[in-house]
Each structure stands twice: as C-alpha cells, then as structure tokens.
Design a protein around this motif. Structure first.
Motif, PDB file in Angstrom:
ATOM      1  N   GLY A  40       0.788  -1.226   0.000  1.00 14.82           N
ATOM      2  CA  GLY A  40       0.000   0.000   0.000  1.00 14.82           C
ATOM      3  C   GLY A  40       0.814   1.267   0.000  1.00 14.82           C
ATOM      4  O   GLY A  40       0.329   2.323   0.426  1.00 14.82           O
ATOM      5  N   VAL A  41       2.060   1.202  -0.466  1.00 16.56           N
ATOM      6  CA  VAL A  41       2.900   2.401  -0.550  1.00 16.56           C
ATOM      7  C   VAL A  41       3.366   2.599  -1.986  1.00 16.56           C
ATOM      8  O   VAL A  41       3.465   1.655  -2.767  1.00 16.56           O
ATOM      9  N   GLY A  42       3.643   3.838  -2.343  1.00 24.15           N
ATOM     10  CA  GLY A  42       4.142   4.137  -3.669  1.00 24.15           C
ATOM     11  C   GLY A  42       5.594   3.750  -3.813  1.00 24.15           C
ATOM     12  O   GLY A  42       6.356   3.720  -2.837  1.00 24.15           O
ATOM     13  N   PHE A  43       5.996   3.442  -5.023  1.00 24.46           N
ATOM     14  CA  PHE A  43       7.377   3.094  -5.333  1.00 24.46           C
ATOM     15  C   PHE A  43       8.030   4.260  -6.062  1.00 24.46           C
ATOM     16  O   PHE A  43       7.562   4.714  -7.099  1.00 24.46           O
ATOM     17  N   LEU A  44       9.116   4.734  -5.510  1.00 23.72           N
ATOM     18  CA  LEU A  44       9.838   5.889  -6.034  1.00 23.72           C
ATOM     19  C   LEU A  44      11.320   5.565  -6.035  1.00 23.72           C
ATOM     20  O   LEU A  44      11.808   4.864  -5.141  1.00 23.72           O
ATOM     21  N   SER A  45      12.032   6.033  -7.037  1.00 22.18           N
ATOM     22  CA  SER A  45      13.476   5.829  -7.031  1.00 22.18           C
ATOM     23  C   SER A  45      14.170   7.001  -7.700  1.00 22.18           C
ATOM     24  O   SER A  45      13.580   7.710  -8.523  1.00 22.18           O
ATOM     25  N   SER A  46      15.419   7.180  -7.333  1.00 15.98           N
ATOM     26  CA  SER A  46      16.260   8.219  -7.931  1.00 15.98           C
ATOM     27  C   SER A  46      17.195   7.583  -8.939  1.00 15.98           C
ATOM     28  O   SER A  46      17.997   6.714  -8.588  1.00 15.98           O
ATOM     29  N   PRO A  47      17.125   7.989 -10.196  1.00 16.00           N
ATOM     30  CA  PRO A  47      18.098   7.510 -11.180  1.00 16.00           C
ATOM     31  C   PRO A  47      19.360   8.358 -11.121  1.00 16.00           C
ATOM     32  O   PRO A  47      19.309   9.551 -10.815  1.00 16.00           O
ATOM     33  N   PHE A  48      20.493   7.727 -11.436  1.00 13.15           N
ATOM     34  CA  PHE A  48      21.752   8.453 -11.441  1.00 13.15           C
ATOM     35  C   PHE A  48      22.439   8.378 -12.800  1.00 13.15           C
ATOM     36  O   PHE A  48      23.615   8.724 -12.928  1.00 13.15           O
ATOM     37  N   ALA A  49      21.688   7.923 -13.803  1.00 12.00           N
ATOM     38  CA  ALA A  49      22.214   7.833 -15.159  1.00 12.00           C
ATOM     39  C   ALA A  49      21.043   7.695 -16.125  1.00 12.00           C
ATOM     40  O   ALA A  49      19.945   7.288 -15.734  1.00 12.00           O
ATOM     41  N   LEU A  50      21.306   8.008 -17.390  1.00  5.60           N
ATOM     42  CA  LEU A  50      20.268   7.847 -18.410  1.00  5.60           C
ATOM     43  C   LEU A  50      19.776   6.406 -18.464  1.00  5.60           C
ATOM     44  O   LEU A  50      18.573   6.146 -18.615  1.00  5.60           O
ATOM     45  N   GLU A  51      20.698   5.469 -18.317  1.00  2.00           N
ATOM     46  CA  GLU A  51      20.335   4.053 -18.373  1.00  2.00           C
ATOM     47  C   GLU A  51      19.431   3.675 -17.208  1.00  2.00           C
ATOM     48  O   GLU A  51      18.587   2.771 -17.337  1.00  2.00           O
TER      49      GLU A  51
END
Length: 332
Positions: free
Chosen positions: A89-100
């Motif tokens: 019941g929580v959202g999934f969020l992430s920080s990308p550190f590259a275009l890939e």
C-alpha cells in the motif's frame, strides 16, 4: 499525489546494502510506520561513475564503483520491489543516477522520479525524465537559483513537479535547514514545494509541514548500526512511526485555518467560564444602579460582564436579592 494530504517519503536509498531481502523487509517496515511512499536509489555503476571518482567524506567504507556494483539490483528484482510496494500500500519511487537508470525504471514501471541533489545540473537526464510525463520530485541540496531555474524549466515540460528544499549536509545542523528557501521556491515557481530532510530529528519536517510543504522525505533504516553511508543519519522504525504521526499532525494544523470570529464550538465553555452581571447586594425597587451594586460571577449565560456600563443608572422594576443574575427585563 494528493495536494490536500501531506505525503511522507521513507528514503530507504541503499540502506539495504545490496540485500534483496532487506529491501523487501524495509518496504514492509516503512509501510507499517505510516509512510506513503518508499524511495530507493537506482545505481548503475559503470553508467554513472568513473573508477577513480572520489568518495564523500561521510562514507569511505569501500570504493564507490565497487559499492554501487555490489548494492545494485537486477531488473527482475526491481520489478519485484515495485510489486511489493503495491502490495504493502505504498508508492514506489526511485532516484536515477544515469540515463540508463531511467530506462530501467521505465521498464519497472516506477510511479514517480526523485531527482537527487547531485543530478540537478544533469540536464540530459532531466530531459529524459521529463519525457516520461511522470510526477517528479526535484531536490535542491547543492544547487543555486540559476541551476534550479534551469532544471525547473526542463522539468516543467513533463508531468507534475514538486521542488524540495534540501541541504546536502550529513547530518544537517538546524541553522542550515533553510525553510525560507522552500517558501521562496513556492513564490518563485508557483508549484508545490516540499522538504527533504538530513537533520537527525523531526523538528525540521514538522516546521516544513507547518509552512506548507506537500511532501517531506526522511531517511529510514532498520538500525543506525547498519553498514553504509546513510544508516547512522536515518530514523529507525520506532522513531519513524512517531515521526509520521507528529508530522501529519503538524500538516493537519496547517491545513485548517481557524475563523477567530466563529465561536460556535466554544459557546458551552463561554457559558461555564465567563462572567455575568449579578447584584452585589440587595437592590430595592426603583433604585438606580451604581457600580457598587454590581458583581461579576460565573456562569456567563446572563448579561455579560463586558456590558456593565450599560446597567449603571438603570432602575430595577422590583426588589432583587444579592447574587441575583440580572436580565434585561429587570429594568425600566
């Protein structure tokens, strides 16, 4: 994102230390504490760093390239993480550190992106993220206004945007929190603002919520003794649970302005605690009242004490005993 409700992000980051099991359990723990969203960091070592890139002063446990390799997850694992977030019941969020990393997260089906402070000037990646049309949280920890202006200009072309005040200090002392900057962002960009916290307590996020933040982010860990760059600056589950409750209360307070002239909720209390005008002594019929004839006593459901001057000089129509609570019908 519901702008009427404060969003709390639990920053798991890489505190899992490359353990897929720890990542899954961290999601469960953060959800149980009251987080709305859990945030990871999607590192792809060769795509984001040179082998000889320096390490930050607050973490020299191992070379960065090796650390990013060791703690990275595969595409199937990321998909399981996203699925587990939904189940909890929580959202999934992430920080990308590259275009890939953006490509990978798109394959995973990430719901939103967090642009970390060190990527604000990485305009090629920001353009790619904007192209997804998804909600973006833009951190500002090590950027000046010109750099933020450029980043916002790019990200405005995409989906919804929230700019978050942040200070890239680990830990951040209170005098460097800069909530004035968060308020300035709101006026400068005319979009929702938030706060990403690197202090050790909860006062900064409580203050941010009171000042209008729509989202706050706080580092989360199983234990401050865990290995890695973030654990000792994070909240453990007991702290994070109290943090969620306290910050939400602050947000509720801020979201409900009070009309000082609406006393409907206090009428019963006014009757109990305020004072009415009563006879200080026996008053005979026809006598003109003087100040000495008046006393002021509970309850406050009679003629209010504030109107005492209106009774001076009035003549009573009948005898009244001491402690008689005056009513307007007592006078000629």
């Amino acid at each position: 994102m519901d702008r009427k409700r404060l969003t709390i992000i639990a920053e798991i980051g890489s505190v899992h230390d490359g353990s897929f099991g720890n990542a899954m359990k961290a999601i469960e723990a953060a959800a149980a504490c009251g987080a709305d969203v859990v945030k990871f960091q999607t590192h792809m070592a060769e795509a984001e760093t040179l082998p000889n890139a320096p390490m930050p002063s607050y973490f020299k446990g191992e070379p960065r390239l090796e650390y990013f390799r060791r703690t990275a997850f595969s595409l199937p694992q990321w998909k399981e993480i996203a699925t587990h977030c939904a189940a909890q019941g929580v959202g999934f969020l992430s920080s990308p550190f590259a275009l890939e990393a953006v490509d990978l997260l798109e394959d995973v089906g990430v719901q939103a992106y967090k642009i970390p402070s060190g990527e604000v000037s990485n305009l090629p990646m920001l353009e790619k993220v904007a192209g997804t049309g998804k909600l973006v949280y833009l951190s500002s920890g090590m950027s000046n206004w010109a750099e933020l202006d450029a980043a916002v200009a790019v990200l405005r072309k995409g989906g919804p945007l929230v700019v978050m005040q942040c200070s890239s200090a680990y830990p951040c002392p209170p005098e460097r929190v800069g909530l004035n900057v968060m308020q300035a962002m709101a006026g400068r960009y005319g979009i929702p603002v938030g706060f990403s916290d690197h202090t050790l307590g909860m006062a900064s996020c409580v203050s941010a919520a009171a000042l209008g933040a729509v989202v706050v982010e706080k580092h989360f860990t199983f234990s401050k003794l865990m290995y890695g760059s973030d654990a000792r600056h994070s909240m453990d589950p007991a702290e994070f649970k109290q943090f969620c409750a306290t910050v939400r209360e602050a947000a509720t307070i801020a979201a409900h302005p009070v009309d000082k002239d609406d006393l409907s909720d206090y009428q019963e209390m006014k009757n109990i605690f305020e004072k009415s005008i009563v006879a200080a002594r026996e008053v005979r019929k026809g006598m003109a009242l003087t100040h000495a004839d008046l006393a002021f006593k509970k309850p406050g459901d009679g003629i209010g004490a504030a109107r005492y001057s209106e009774l001076i000089g009035k003549r009573v129509l009948h005898d009244v005993p001491a402690n008689h609570k005056f009513i307007w019908e007592d006078f000629s």
